[in-house]
Design a protein around this motif. Structure first.
Motif, PDB file in Angstrom:
ATOM      1  N   VAL A   1      36.853  57.646  48.145  1.00 28.48           N
ATOM      2  CA  VAL A   1      36.555  57.542  46.722  1.00 28.48           C
ATOM      3  C   VAL A   1      35.151  56.984  46.536  1.00 28.48           C
ATOM      4  N   GLU A   2      34.359  57.677  45.746  1.00 21.19           N
ATOM      5  CA  GLU A   2      33.031  57.199  45.389  1.00 21.19           C
ATOM      6  C   GLU A   2      33.062  56.765  43.920  1.00 21.19           C
ATOM      7  N   VAL A   3      32.836  55.508  43.706  1.00 19.42           N
ATOM      8  CA  VAL A   3      32.844  54.966  42.345  1.00 19.42           C
ATOM      9  C   VAL A   3      31.425  54.954  41.804  1.00 19.42           C
ATOM     10  N   GLY A   4      31.227  55.597  40.686  1.00 19.42           N
ATOM     11  CA  GLY A   4      29.898  55.629  40.079  1.00 19.42           C
ATOM     12  C   GLY A   4      29.618  54.383  39.269  1.00 19.42           C
ATOM     13  N   GLN A   5      28.595  54.430  38.454  1.00 14.58           N
ATOM     14  CA  GLN A   5      28.196  53.288  37.636  1.00 14.58           C
ATOM     15  C   GLN A   5      28.117  53.690  36.171  1.00 14.58           C
ATOM     16  N   LEU A   6      28.422  52.735  35.330  1.00 14.22           N
ATOM     17  CA  LEU A   6      28.235  52.967  33.901  1.00 14.22           C
ATOM     18  C   LEU A   6      26.746  53.028  33.579  1.00 14.22           C
ATOM     19  N   ASP A   7      26.429  53.671  32.482  1.00 10.20           N
ATOM     20  CA  ASP A   7      25.045  53.744  32.030  1.00 10.20           C
ATOM     21  C   ASP A   7      24.506  52.325  31.837  1.00 10.20           C
TER      22      ASP A   7
ATOM     23  N   PRO B   1      32.091  57.504  36.082  1.00 11.57           N
ATOM     24  CA  PRO B   1      32.144  58.636  37.017  1.00 11.57           C
ATOM     25  C   PRO B   1      32.735  58.222  38.359  1.00 11.57           C
ATOM     26  N   VAL B   2      33.575  59.099  38.916  1.00 12.37           N
ATOM     27  CA  VAL B   2      34.144  58.884  40.245  1.00 12.37           C
ATOM     28  C   VAL B   2      34.200  60.232  40.969  1.00 12.37           C
ATOM     29  N   THR B   3      34.215  60.177  42.264  1.00 12.57           N
ATOM     30  CA  THR B   3      34.436  61.370  43.087  1.00 12.57           C
ATOM     31  C   THR B   3      35.530  61.048  44.092  1.00 12.57           C
ATOM     32  N   VAL B   4      36.597  61.852  44.085  1.00  6.68           N
ATOM     33  CA  VAL B   4      37.723  61.656  44.994  1.00  6.68           C
ATOM     34  C   VAL B   4      37.716  62.791  46.019  1.00  6.68           C
ATOM     35  N   HIS B   5      37.519  62.448  47.289  1.00  5.54           N
ATOM     36  CA  HIS B   5      37.574  63.420  48.388  1.00  5.54           C
ATOM     37  C   HIS B   5      38.933  63.321  49.063  1.00  5.54           C
ATOM     38  N   VAL B   6      39.565  64.465  49.310  1.00 10.08           N
ATOM     39  CA  VAL B   6      40.850  64.500  50.004  1.00 10.08           C
ATOM     40  C   VAL B   6      40.696  65.418  51.208  1.00 10.08           C
ATOM     41  N   TYR B   7      40.643  64.824  52.390  1.00 13.21           N
ATOM     42  CA  TYR B   7      40.422  65.587  53.614  1.00 13.21           C
ATOM     43  C   TYR B   7      41.738  65.839  54.345  1.00 13.21           C
ATOM     44  N   ALA B   8      41.975  67.094  54.741  1.00 12.77           N
ATOM     45  CA  ALA B   8      43.165  67.468  55.497  1.00 12.77           C
ATOM     46  C   ALA B   8      42.855  68.696  56.336  1.00 12.77           C
ATOM     47  N   ARG B   9      43.710  68.984  57.292  1.00 17.62           N
ATOM     48  CA  ARG B   9      43.514  70.145  58.161  1.00 17.62           C
ATOM     49  C   ARG B   9      43.860  71.421  57.412  1.00 17.62           C
ATOM     50  N   SER B  10      43.034  72.447  57.589  1.00 14.30           N
ATOM     51  CA  SER B  10      43.290  73.733  56.951  1.00 14.30           C
ATOM     52  C   SER B  10      42.523  74.817  57.698  1.00 14.30           C
ATOM     53  N   LEU B  11      42.672  76.072  57.238  1.00 13.70           N
ATOM     54  CA  LEU B  11      41.973  77.190  57.860  1.00 13.70           C
ATOM     55  C   LEU B  11      40.498  77.172  57.493  1.00 13.70           C
ATOM     56  N   VAL B  12      39.636  77.452  58.473  1.00 12.07           N
ATOM     57  CA  VAL B  12      38.211  77.645  58.217  1.00 12.07           C
ATOM     58  C   VAL B  12      37.749  78.852  59.017  1.00 12.07           C
ATOM     59  N   THR B  13      36.658  79.456  58.590  1.00  9.41           N
ATOM     60  CA  THR B  13      36.133  80.627  59.281  1.00  9.41           C
ATOM     61  C   THR B  13      35.407  80.218  60.560  1.00  9.41           C
ATOM     62  N   GLN B  14      35.605  81.000  61.623  1.00  5.46           N
ATOM     63  CA  GLN B  14      34.949  80.708  62.895  1.00  5.46           C
ATOM     64  C   GLN B  14      33.485  81.118  62.884  1.00  5.46           C
ATOM     65  N   ALA B  15      33.186  82.146  62.094  1.00  6.82           N
ATOM     66  CA  ALA B  15      31.810  82.644  61.989  1.00  6.82           C
ATOM     67  C   ALA B  15      31.582  83.127  60.570  1.00  6.82           C
ATOM     68  N   ALA B  16      30.340  83.439  60.249  1.00  3.99           N
ATOM     69  CA  ALA B  16      30.035  83.965  58.915  1.00  3.99           C
ATOM     70  C   ALA B  16      30.716  85.323  58.742  1.00  3.99           C
ATOM     71  N   LEU B  17      31.302  85.544  57.565  1.00  6.35           N
ATOM     72  CA  LEU B  17      32.007  86.790  57.278  1.00  6.35           C
ATOM     73  C   LEU B  17      31.434  87.428  56.026  1.00  6.35           C
ATOM     74  N   ALA B  18      31.251  88.742  56.075  1.00  5.58           N
ATOM     75  CA  ALA B  18      30.687  89.472  54.933  1.00  5.58           C
ATOM     76  C   ALA B  18      31.775  89.822  53.938  1.00  5.58           C
ATOM     77  N   ALA B  19      31.383  90.020  52.691  1.00  6.79           N
ATOM     78  CA  ALA B  19      32.322  90.506  51.683  1.00  6.79           C
ATOM     79  C   ALA B  19      32.869  91.856  52.134  1.00  6.79           C
ATOM     80  N   GLY B  20      34.146  92.085  51.900  1.00  7.29           N
ATOM     81  CA  GLY B  20      34.782  93.328  52.324  1.00  7.29           C
ATOM     82  C   GLY B  20      35.440  93.259  53.680  1.00  7.29           C
ATOM     83  N   THR B  21      35.278  92.136  54.383  1.00 10.04           N
ATOM     84  CA  THR B  21      35.902  91.969  55.696  1.00 10.04           C
ATOM     85  C   THR B  21      37.416  91.899  55.552  1.00 10.04           C
ATOM     86  N   THR B  22      38.126  92.667  56.377  1.00 12.54           N
ATOM     87  CA  THR B  22      39.579  92.560  56.444  1.00 12.54           C
ATOM     88  C   THR B  22      39.922  91.465  57.449  1.00 12.54           C
ATOM     89  N   LEU B  23      40.602  90.468  57.004  1.00  9.41           N
ATOM     90  CA  LEU B  23      40.796  89.264  57.799  1.00  9.41           C
ATOM     91  C   LEU B  23      41.821  89.474  58.920  1.00  9.41           C
TER      92      LEU B  23
END
Length: 251
Positions: free
Chosen positions: A71-77, A120-142
């Protein structure tokens, strides 16, 4: 490949933000009379540390024990000049997300001059998930070889990442993805389950009953869109495509 369910992470983030609102209120309350600013750096850091611990506890209770929440806590004006307040009520402004870049509201309900501000605040939630092994072009059949598993920030973009390979294999990319990108539903082209004019199987139902019939599709059956069908009796119904030549109608 092991992937965590994502809904519990959402609940953990919601609990985290609720705790952040309470602690943010404490920061403002302690900072009254500071002059131009409200809350110092040490107080903000203390809030962030406490929220992280509360978030870890919430994630554990939700079953997402390996989640890493930051969690990133921002500051008031600093130009704000807030009157002293004996009662501050935190709230979540309507329409704002409970994670990612967001804001919490702080409202003075008991004091010489009521005020209402957002923090202002920013909440990051990190967990394991699928990611691409390499760059993929639009139209790629996965295919399975396109993916690996890595820790991603679930809150980095709208929509939850896809956590199971079976939900992605065979689908087509609607946009290019860089290597290491989390795959989300918005990255995929909508599937077309049938064309206009095709005969489809219609399942209509309600509490305790179900009717199955055939009908003619009046428009293409695209995933996530409404489709109209005409039954043999000529009745027009609206439903949603749920599979190959299948339509679900809730009456």
């Amino acid at each position: 490949m092991r992937c965590h369910p994502l809904l519990p992470a959402w609940r953990a983030a919601a609990r985290c933000l609720g705790a952040l609102a309470l602690l943010g209120a404490a920061v403002v309350a302690r900072g009254q009379g500071v002059g131009a600013g409200v809350g110092g750096e040490a107080e903000i850091a203390a809030v962030g540390a406490q929220v992280q611990q509360l978030a870890r506890d919430s994630a554990g209770r939700a079953g997402l024990r390996d989640a890493r929440i930051e969690v990133e806590v921002g500051q008031l004006d600093p130009r704000l000049k807030l009157a002293p307040c004996q009662r501050i009520e935190p709230y979540l402004p309507p329409g704002l997300p409970v994670w990612g870049r967001t804001r919490i509201g702080l409202k003075c309900t008991q004091g010489p001059k009521p005020w209402n501000v957002t923090l202002p605040v920013t909440v990051h939630v990190y967990a394991r998930s699928l990611v691409t092994q390499a760059a993929l072009a639009a139209g790629t059949t996965l295919a399975p070889e396109h993916f690996t598993e890595a820790e991603v920030d679930l809150a980095a973009a709208p929509g939850l990442p896809i956590g199971q390979p079976g939900l992605a294999v065979g689908r087509t990319l609607a946009r290019p993805l860089a290597a290491g990108s989390a795959l989300r539903a918005a990255d995929l082209k909508a599937r077309q389950f049938f064309a206009a004019g095709e005969t489809v199987r219609v399942v209509a139902g309600g509490p305790g009953w179900q009717v199955v019939t055939e009908a003619e599709a009046m428009n293409p059956g695209l995933e996530g869109q409404t489709v109209r069908v005409r039954t043999e009796s000529g009745r027009l119904l609206q439903g949603r495509p749920v599979g190959d030549r299948q339509v679900e109608v809730m009456l």
